[in-house]
Each structure stands twice: as structure tokens, then as C-alpha cells.
Design an enzyme around this catalytic site. Structure first.
Site, PDB file in Angstrom:
ATOM      1  N   VAL A  22       6.536   2.037  -2.043  1.00  0.00           N
ATOM      2  CA  VAL A  22       6.117   1.357  -3.271  1.00  0.00           C
ATOM      3  C   VAL A  22       6.463   2.127  -4.544  1.00  0.00           C
ATOM      4  CG1 VAL A  22       4.217   0.215  -2.081  1.00  0.00           C
ATOM      5  CG2 VAL A  22       3.797   2.370  -3.267  1.00  0.00           C
ATOM      6  N   SER A  24       0.844  -1.185   0.000  1.00  0.00           N
ATOM      7  CA  SER A  24       0.000   0.000   0.000  1.00  0.00           C
ATOM      8  C   SER A  24       0.884   1.241   0.000  1.00  0.00           C
ATOM      9  CB  SER A  24      -0.902   0.013   1.237  1.00  0.00           C
ATOM     10  OG  SER A  24      -1.492   1.282   1.426  1.00  0.00           O
ATOM     11  N   LYS A  25       0.555   2.214  -0.862  1.00  0.00           N
ATOM     12  CA  LYS A  25       1.351   3.440  -0.901  1.00  0.00           C
ATOM     13  C   LYS A  25       1.208   4.243   0.379  1.00  0.00           C
ATOM     14  CE  LYS A  25      -2.219   6.035  -3.434  1.00  0.00           C
ATOM     15  NZ  LYS A  25      -2.531   6.762  -4.689  1.00  0.00           N
ATOM     16  N   ARG A  26       0.152   3.983   1.155  1.00  0.00           N
ATOM     17  CA  ARG A  26      -0.026   4.694   2.424  1.00  0.00           C
ATOM     18  C   ARG A  26       0.826   4.106   3.538  1.00  0.00           C
ATOM     19  NH1 ARG A  26      -5.017   4.248   0.045  1.00  0.00           N
ATOM     20  NH2 ARG A  26      -6.119   6.202  -0.404  1.00  0.00           N
ATOM     21  N   ARG A  27       1.245   2.847   3.343  1.00  0.00           N
ATOM     22  CA  ARG A  27       1.943   2.158   4.418  1.00  0.00           C
ATOM     23  C   ARG A  27       3.351   1.710   4.022  1.00  0.00           C
ATOM     24  NH1 ARG A  27      -1.607  -1.896   4.952  1.00  0.00           N
ATOM     25  NH2 ARG A  27      -0.552  -2.995   3.267  1.00  0.00           N
TER      26      ARG A  27
END
Length: 467
Positions: A243, A237-240
């Protein structure tokens, strides 16, 4: 039967940085086209105007070029928005053929009828004969019986019960076409024979296959590559997670190392090996051999890969690739302080010690700054008794020493013997005084390159600070 001249496509959305999972899909498509004498099409799916930005499109093209997929390797880029007329024609064909109908139901309406907030659309408007009007979406009429079988090069022949697939929306109430149909029409228009994409799209595939068939065309051959997960086996995930391919590029990962590693996410070359030339991957890779299980994106392993690739570079190539990190904004020294010959002398020492190219700046800064940047934790650790005595002895013995790494090491060992210390403990305060840190390049080779005057000046300054 597999087409002798396949046409594959990579179709990213320009809504953010370039995801490493997308990079892997691009490599799979490119490689499959090359292996079979086919064509790769680059299509930018830009119909989400609220999220698209031109710089994201430019970033996609730059990222692909960094991986080796430049403008000579694909047709395009084509833009989905440019095909809007064909999308609308397909909508009308489906409506006229009775394969789609207008619907004015809201989500609340469906829940009120079914009493279940998780249940899909109940087909309420199928036979109401509604005409086009503002706010009325167009739904595709899915079969009530039978199964839809997807031919997938990686997953075999997954079957989907048609009764479980709701009548899905293909055009909004304002007339705009949804991705599900636009994607199919674009593939048909561009003659795509094979769709190689991420596993997350597998659930859409029976719907899209129905659309292909309803529009009178042969569906493509599908291949859904495994989802990429982190160490907790969660989808990246790009939020976590980290990436963005651009972030790895900016940190100093080599394109050839990244390309090799991405290809190992779900596949492996023959023999007990992982780091192999691209020519081997191009010869041995088989899409049918990709493992459908989730693929772990191991950043530590990628870093180790990159270090191996860096160490394998010819020295001149390593020096050339270091240059972006030896100037502003990365380097803390001025152009006047930098010396190409000094770096060339340090480069063989540094090449074995950096895992990403950006690390080169900190590992050689002592040679170009007027004074080393002292790391406080390193100073506190190294400058304990008998550090002052060691520095004094080093200054005395270095003053008339032949300025070679071998002689400096020998004299430092003698200082250690006089203080009952091994070489590692003896050289620690010397290293921090000269380089500012407890770890770095081989100390005595570094002193040889730095020179007698600058070395002694730093040792004297550190000794004064201790006194």
C-alpha cells in the site's frame, strides 16, 4: 450551494509510509480545488506524539511532489499541534455552553451498569455536575432525538438517528483534545468549505457536524470517496497488502501512470478508455460522479497501465528515466563497465519489454558485465541435447558472419534446419550462453550490440562447460 472558491484540505497523519488510498484522496482534493479556482490546504495531523516522526512528514511532502502536488500547489504545510490553543478554547466554549460535561466513568463502570460489553456510553454523568479533575474526561452531549443529515456530494443525504450516537469524548482526563474535535477546529480555523476524504470517516461525520453546529459554524460540504480494497474485497491493509506509494515509486512506476490509475478508483473518463492524459482527467472529472461502491486496487492492472505509459515515452525520455537503475546500488556493474552508447542501442528493444522501470537492470546486464549471470534453471532447461552441437555450429557460422541481426538470425535458422529444430529451440542455448537467461531482449539484435568477440567468447565458454 457549492462555494465558487472552495477551500479543501488534505490532512494526513505522519505515522507511516504514504498510503495509496491517501494519495487518491490528495488527488481528489487537489483536482477539485483546481477545477473550481479554489485552494488546497496541506495539514499534518501530528498530535499523536508517540507515533509521529519527522521523516514521515518529509515522506508525505516528497510523495505529494512526486504525484505533481508540489509546494506551489497548496497552502502549508500546517501542523495540527500548532493549533492547540484554539482546540482548548473550543473545549471551554462547549463546556460553558452546557454542550459538554465531565465524566469519571471507566469502561468497566459502563459495562457493570448496562451488562453489555458492546453497548456505548449510557450518559451516566450527564447531570452529575462534575467539575474538572485529574482523570475526568470531557464528553460532548449529543441530542436525544431527531436525526443528523449529512450533505455528501457522493452519497447524497445519509441520515443518522441522534439517539444512536453516544455522548463521545472530546478531551481526555489529562486535558488533551481528541482528534474528533481538533479536526473540526482546524477546519474552522482554516476556512475549509469542503471535506473530501475516505469512506472510513463517514461514521464520524454526524459527530463532527454536531460539533460544527455547537460551535456556531456552518458545517462543510462532505464527500466520502469509496474504500479501496484488494482482490478479496478486503480493505487495503499495510500489514497484508502493498500500500505504500513510496514502494511503487521505488519499483519504477511512473508518477503519471500512478496518478491516472488512482483516479480510476471509483470514476472513469468518457468513452471506452482508461488511459488518458491528465488534461482529460482535469477536464472531465466530477466528484459527484464518483461511484460510492468499494474500489478494487488491482496491482496487475496498475502494472499493465505502467507498461503502456513506458511504451508511450519518447525514447530520450525513457533513457533518462532508466538512469537511476543503471548505477549503484541497483546496477551490479561498475561505472567503468557501463557504456552509454551500448545502452542507447539496447533501449528501443527494452522499452517494449519492461512494465516497471526497475526491470531494466536485469534485462540489459549481459551487455555490461564481463560474464553473464547464469540463471541455473534457465541453463538446465536450455542446455540439453543437442545444445552442445548447436553451440559448436553457432561458433563456426558466426565467426565469419557479417555482424548484423538479420544475418545472425539467418545463420541460426540454418543451424536449426540441420538439427531438425525450429528457430525458438535453436536459439535457446545461444541465448542462455550469451545473456544467462531464457527470456530477454530480441536475441539477434542483442548479439549485434554485444559484438562478435564477446559473443563468441561466451559461446565458447558455454560449449566448454557442456563438454
Amino acid at each position: 450551494m457549492i462555494n465558487d472558491k472552495p477551500r479543501v484540505r488534505f490532512a494526513p497523519s505522519p505515522t507511516g509510509m504514504f498510503h495509496v488510498g491517501g494519495a487518491r484522496s490528495a488527488l481528489h482534493n487537489w483536482l477539485y480545488a483546481r477545477q473550481h479556482g479554489g485552494t488546497l490546504v496541506l495539514r499534518i495531523e501530528d498530535t499523536d506524539a508517540s507515533r509521529n516522526r519527522p521523516e514521515w512528514t518529509e515522506g508525505i511532502i516528497r510523495a505529494l511532489a512526486w504525484l505533481g502536488i508540489d509546494e506551489n500547489q497548496y497552502e502549508g504545510p500546517f501542523f495540527q499541534s500548532a493549533n492547540a490553543d484554539e482546540h482548548r478554547k473550543a473545549v471551554e466554549r462547549l463546556r460553558v455552553a452546557g454542550r459538554a460535561y465531565f465524566c469519571d466513568c471507566t469502561r468497566d463502570d459502563v459495562i457493570a451498569r448496562t451488562g453489555d460489553s458492546y453497548k456505548g456510553y449510557d450518559g451516566h454523568c450527564r447531570d452529575r455536575g462534575l467539575q474538572a479533575a485529574p482523570g475526568r474526561a470531557l464528553r460532548f452531549r449529543t441530542p436525544d432525538e431527531g436525526t443528523t443529515v449529512v450533505i455528501d456530494l457522493i452519497r447524497g443525504k445519509p441520515a443518522f438517528e441522534n439517539a444512536t450516537i453516544e455522548d463521545f469524548v472530546i478531551a481526555r482526563g489529562d486535558g488533551s483534545v481528541l482528534f474528533m474535535l481538533a479536526n473540526v477546529v482546524d477546519d474552522m480555523t482554516q476556512g475549509i468549505t469542503h471535506v473530501i476524504r475516505a469512506e472510513e470517516h463517514l461514521s464520524n461525520t454526524p459527530k463532527q457536524q454536531m460539533l460544527w453546529e455547537a460551535l456556531g459554524a456552518q458545517p462543510p460540504i462532505w464527500a466520502h470517496v469509496p474504500v479501496v480494497v484488494n482482490e478479496k474485497r478486503q480493505k487495503l491493509s499495510k500489514r497484508r497488502d502493498k500500500v505504500a506509494l513510496e514502494d511503487y515509486q521505488a519499483e519504477g512506476y511512473l508518477a503519471e501512470a500512478m496518478r491516472n490509475y488512482l483516479m480510476l478508483l471509483g470514476w472513469a473518463p468518457s468513452g471506452d478508455r482508461e488511459i488518458v492524459p491528465w488534461s482529460v482527467i482535469e477536464e472531465e472529472f466530477r466528484l459527484e460522479e464518483v461511484n460510492p461502491s468499494p474500489a478494487f486496487f488491482d496491482v496487475k492492472k496498475l502494472r499493465a497501465f505502467n507498461g503502456e505509459y513506458i511504451r508511450a515515452l519518447p525514447l530520450a525520455d525513457f533513457i533518462a528515466r532508466c538512469r537511476p537503475w543503471l548505477v549503484a546500488p541497483h546496477a551490479p556493474w561498475t561505472p567503468e563497465q557501463y557504456d552509454e552508447d551500448v545502452f542507447a542501442a539496447l533501449a528501443p528493444l527494452a522499452q517494449t519489454r519492461v512494465a516497471v522501470m526497475s526491470e531494466i537492470t536485469a534485462i540489459v546486464d549481459f551487455a555490461f558485465l564481463d560474464e553473464p549471470e547464469i540463471d541455473e534453471a534457465s541453463w538446465n532447461k536450455a542446455m540439453k541435447e543437442p545444445a552442445a552441437a548447436i553451440l559448436a555450429a553457432a561458433i563456426e557460422t558466426y565467426t565469419d558472419a557479417p555482424w548484423t541481426a538479420e544475418e545472425l538470425k539467418s545463420r541460426t535458422e540454418a543451424v536449426g534446419v540441420a538439427h531438425g529444430l525450429k528457430l525458438g529451440k535453436t536459439q535457446a542455448p545461444i541465448r542462455v550462453a550469451v545473456t544467462g537467461r531464457t527470456v530477454g531482449l530480441p536475441l539477434f539484435e542483442s548479439l549485434q550490440v554485444l559484438g562478435r568477440d564477446r559473443t563468441l567468447a561466451r559461446l565458447r565458454k558455454a560449449a566448454t562447460a557442456l563438454s
